[in-house]
Design an enzyme around this catalytic site. Sequence first.
Site, PDB file in Angstrom:
ATOM      1  N   ASN A  37       0.878  -1.176   0.000  1.00 37.88           N
ATOM      2  CA  ASN A  37       0.000   0.000   0.000  1.00 37.88           C
ATOM      3  C   ASN A  37       0.910   1.219   0.000  1.00 37.88           C
ATOM      4  O   ASN A  37       1.472   1.580   1.026  1.00 37.88           O
ATOM      5  CB  ASN A  37      -0.886  -0.031   1.260  1.00 37.88           C
ATOM      6  CG  ASN A  37      -1.686   1.251   1.420  1.00 37.88           C
ATOM      7  OD1 ASN A  37      -1.766   2.069   0.506  1.00 37.88           O
ATOM      8  ND2 ASN A  37      -2.288   1.432   2.590  1.00 37.88           N
ATOM      9  N   TRP A  38       1.064   1.806  -1.172  1.00 41.04           N
ATOM     10  CA  TRP A  38       2.017   2.922  -1.299  1.00 41.04           C
ATOM     11  C   TRP A  38       1.502   4.218  -0.680  1.00 41.04           C
ATOM     12  O   TRP A  38       2.253   5.187  -0.553  1.00 41.04           O
ATOM     13  CB  TRP A  38       2.327   3.177  -2.784  1.00 41.04           C
ATOM     14  CG  TRP A  38       3.089   2.084  -3.468  1.00 41.04           C
ATOM     15  CD1 TRP A  38       3.443   0.853  -2.976  1.00 41.04           C
ATOM     16  CD2 TRP A  38       3.600   2.140  -4.808  1.00 41.04           C
ATOM     17  NE1 TRP A  38       4.138   0.144  -3.929  1.00 41.04           N
ATOM     18  CE2 TRP A  38       4.247   0.909  -5.063  1.00 41.04           C
ATOM     19  CE3 TRP A  38       3.564   3.101  -5.821  1.00 41.04           C
ATOM     20  CZ2 TRP A  38       4.859   0.631  -6.289  1.00 41.04           C
ATOM     21  CZ3 TRP A  38       4.174   2.821  -7.037  1.00 41.04           C
ATOM     22  CH2 TRP A  38       4.812   1.601  -7.264  1.00 41.04           C
ATOM     23  N   LYS A  39       0.205   4.254  -0.372  1.00 34.50           N
ATOM     24  CA  LYS A  39      -0.416   5.474   0.188  1.00 34.50           C
ATOM     25  C   LYS A  39      -0.171   6.656  -0.756  1.00 34.50           C
ATOM     26  O   LYS A  39      -0.089   6.462  -1.964  1.00 34.50           O
ATOM     27  CB  LYS A  39       0.096   5.717   1.610  1.00 34.50           C
ATOM     28  CG  LYS A  39      -0.067   4.452   2.469  1.00 34.50           C
ATOM     29  CD  LYS A  39       0.055   4.685   3.935  1.00 34.50           C
ATOM     30  CE  LYS A  39      -0.158   3.359   4.657  1.00 34.50           C
ATOM     31  NZ  LYS A  39      -0.136   3.488   6.107  1.00 34.50           N
ATOM     32  N   HIS A  62      -9.610   1.592   4.310  1.00 34.06           N
ATOM     33  CA  HIS A  62      -8.377   1.717   5.097  1.00 34.06           C
ATOM     34  C   HIS A  62      -8.636   2.662   6.271  1.00 34.06           C
ATOM     35  O   HIS A  62      -9.389   3.620   6.150  1.00 34.06           O
ATOM     36  CB  HIS A  62      -7.251   2.256   4.205  1.00 34.06           C
ATOM     37  CG  HIS A  62      -5.923   2.183   4.873  1.00 34.06           C
ATOM     38  ND1 HIS A  62      -5.512   3.132   5.787  1.00 34.06           N
ATOM     39  CD2 HIS A  62      -4.932   1.264   4.806  1.00 34.06           C
ATOM     40  CE1 HIS A  62      -4.312   2.790   6.243  1.00 34.06           C
ATOM     41  NE2 HIS A  62      -3.942   1.658   5.655  1.00 34.06           N
ATOM     42  N   GLU A 111      -6.997   4.986   7.436  1.00 36.53           N
ATOM     43  CA  GLU A 111      -6.716   6.409   7.157  1.00 36.53           C
ATOM     44  C   GLU A 111      -7.907   7.053   6.454  1.00 36.53           C
ATOM     45  O   GLU A 111      -8.173   8.244   6.630  1.00 36.53           O
ATOM     46  CB  GLU A 111      -5.423   6.533   6.342  1.00 36.53           C
ATOM     47  CG  GLU A 111      -4.210   6.268   7.239  1.00 36.53           C
ATOM     48  CD  GLU A 111      -3.006   5.674   6.528  1.00 36.53           C
ATOM     49  OE1 GLU A 111      -2.949   5.718   5.294  1.00 36.53           O
ATOM     50  OE2 GLU A 111      -2.117   5.142   7.240  1.00 36.53           O
ATOM     51  N   GLU A 140      -5.963  -4.598  10.352  1.00 39.51           N
ATOM     52  CA  GLU A 140      -4.918  -3.610  10.609  1.00 39.51           C
ATOM     53  C   GLU A 140      -5.242  -2.848  11.892  1.00 39.51           C
ATOM     54  O   GLU A 140      -6.042  -1.899  11.866  1.00 39.51           O
ATOM     55  CB  GLU A 140      -4.840  -2.608   9.447  1.00 39.51           C
ATOM     56  CG  GLU A 140      -4.480  -3.253   8.129  1.00 39.51           C
ATOM     57  CD  GLU A 140      -3.776  -2.269   7.211  1.00 39.51           C
ATOM     58  OE1 GLU A 140      -2.681  -2.590   6.749  1.00 39.51           O
ATOM     59  OE2 GLU A 140      -4.309  -1.170   6.974  1.00 39.51           O
ATOM     60  N   SER A 196       2.901  -1.984  10.401  1.00 43.74           N
ATOM     61  CA  SER A 196       4.338  -2.066  10.688  1.00 43.74           C
ATOM     62  C   SER A 196       4.918  -3.456  10.431  1.00 43.74           C
ATOM     63  O   SER A 196       5.850  -3.886  11.115  1.00 43.74           O
ATOM     64  CB  SER A 196       4.638  -1.608  12.123  1.00 43.74           C
ATOM     65  OG  SER A 196       4.226  -0.260  12.299  1.00 43.74           O
ATOM     66  N   GLY A 212       2.634  -1.096   4.293  1.00 39.76           N
ATOM     67  CA  GLY A 212       2.741   0.318   3.955  1.00 39.76           C
ATOM     68  C   GLY A 212       4.185   0.711   3.732  1.00 39.76           C
ATOM     69  O   GLY A 212       4.749   0.521   2.648  1.00 39.76           O
ATOM     70  N   GLY A 213       4.803   1.257   4.783  1.00 46.33           N
ATOM     71  CA  GLY A 213       6.161   1.797   4.684  1.00 46.33           C
ATOM     72  C   GLY A 213       7.148   0.878   3.971  1.00 46.33           C
ATOM     73  O   GLY A 213       7.908   1.326   3.092  1.00 46.33           O
TER      74      GLY A 213
HETATM   75  P1  PGA Z   1       2.522   0.338   7.624  1.00 42.18           P
HETATM   76  O1  PGA Z   1       1.093   0.563   6.921  1.00 42.18           O
HETATM   77  O2  PGA Z   1       3.040  -0.979   7.107  1.00 42.18           O
HETATM   78  O3  PGA Z   1       3.344   1.519   7.185  1.00 42.18           O
HETATM   79  O4  PGA Z   1       2.275   0.302   9.096  1.00 42.18           O
HETATM   80  C1  PGA Z   1       0.209  -0.504   6.724  1.00 42.18           C
HETATM   81  C2  PGA Z   1      -1.046   0.011   6.088  1.00 42.18           C
HETATM   82  O5  PGA Z   1      -1.476   1.109   6.438  1.00 42.18           O
HETATM   83  O6  PGA Z   1      -1.643  -0.664   5.227  1.00 42.18           O
END
Ligand code: PGA
Length: 259
Positions: free
Chosen positions: A12-14, A97, A99, A169, A214, A235-236
Amino acid sequence: MTVVRKKLIAGNWKMNLTPSEAAALIDATLPLISEASCGVAMCVPAVDLPAAHDRLRGSRVTLGAQNIHWADKGAYTGELSAAMVQSVGAACVIIGHSERRQYFAETDAAVGMKTRAALAAGLLPIVCVGELKEERLSGQTSEVVTRQTLAALDGLTPDQVSSLVIAYEPVWAIGTGLVASDEQANETIGVIRGVVRNKFPTAADSVRILYGGSMNAQNAPGLLAQPEIDGGLIGGASLKPADFAAIVNAASQPLAAGS
Ligand code: PGA
């Protein structure tokens, strides 16, 4: 009977990377995951879909978007429909998600509508659920993920549910460096699968439920060895080729005999 679900690692590149940067990240990542036997997806910003689609041609990576609107078309300024993201190469889409729930007021009902819209268009939804820190601390985790899962499953057929991907998540673990323990993640994913089983007994063993929050090269092997965890939403670490590849390769390890 042991059911073997093929693991899926979805990036997930956001809100990161322009199309040329997206192409460069894909070019750097693909050679590192060429031996992967698990499913791999990259969910990229909508503007990157055409370039990513071009770069992923011939690979086994599934391209995904990060959001859609539930309507087919209409007066929804700034939004994109399932057919629109599909027309530039998306085959899957992240829905709900945290966010989006947190910063864009996306409700459980909206998540349900978007899930139905994705499935109706033939896009694979990756539906996110997860509790806030306060909710975990006050013992409400099961209640929260149950409510969110039921809203996402509302109005679906058993066949649609079996093809679904759910991502658990915990909000307190996203982008924080705090990771759920292997046992916490496995237990809550078990709760989610129980909710699916209760409503769709025939689909529960097929639905893939990922862990996200994470996940990185170091903690992935332990999380992915848990029986309920069918992969990761990353994500990251999905923005770092070597880290993403390490997670993909951990998910490609054969299960130990007897597991
Ligand atoms: P993260 O994000 O791996 O940076 O914690 C995961 C996500 O939001 O899908």
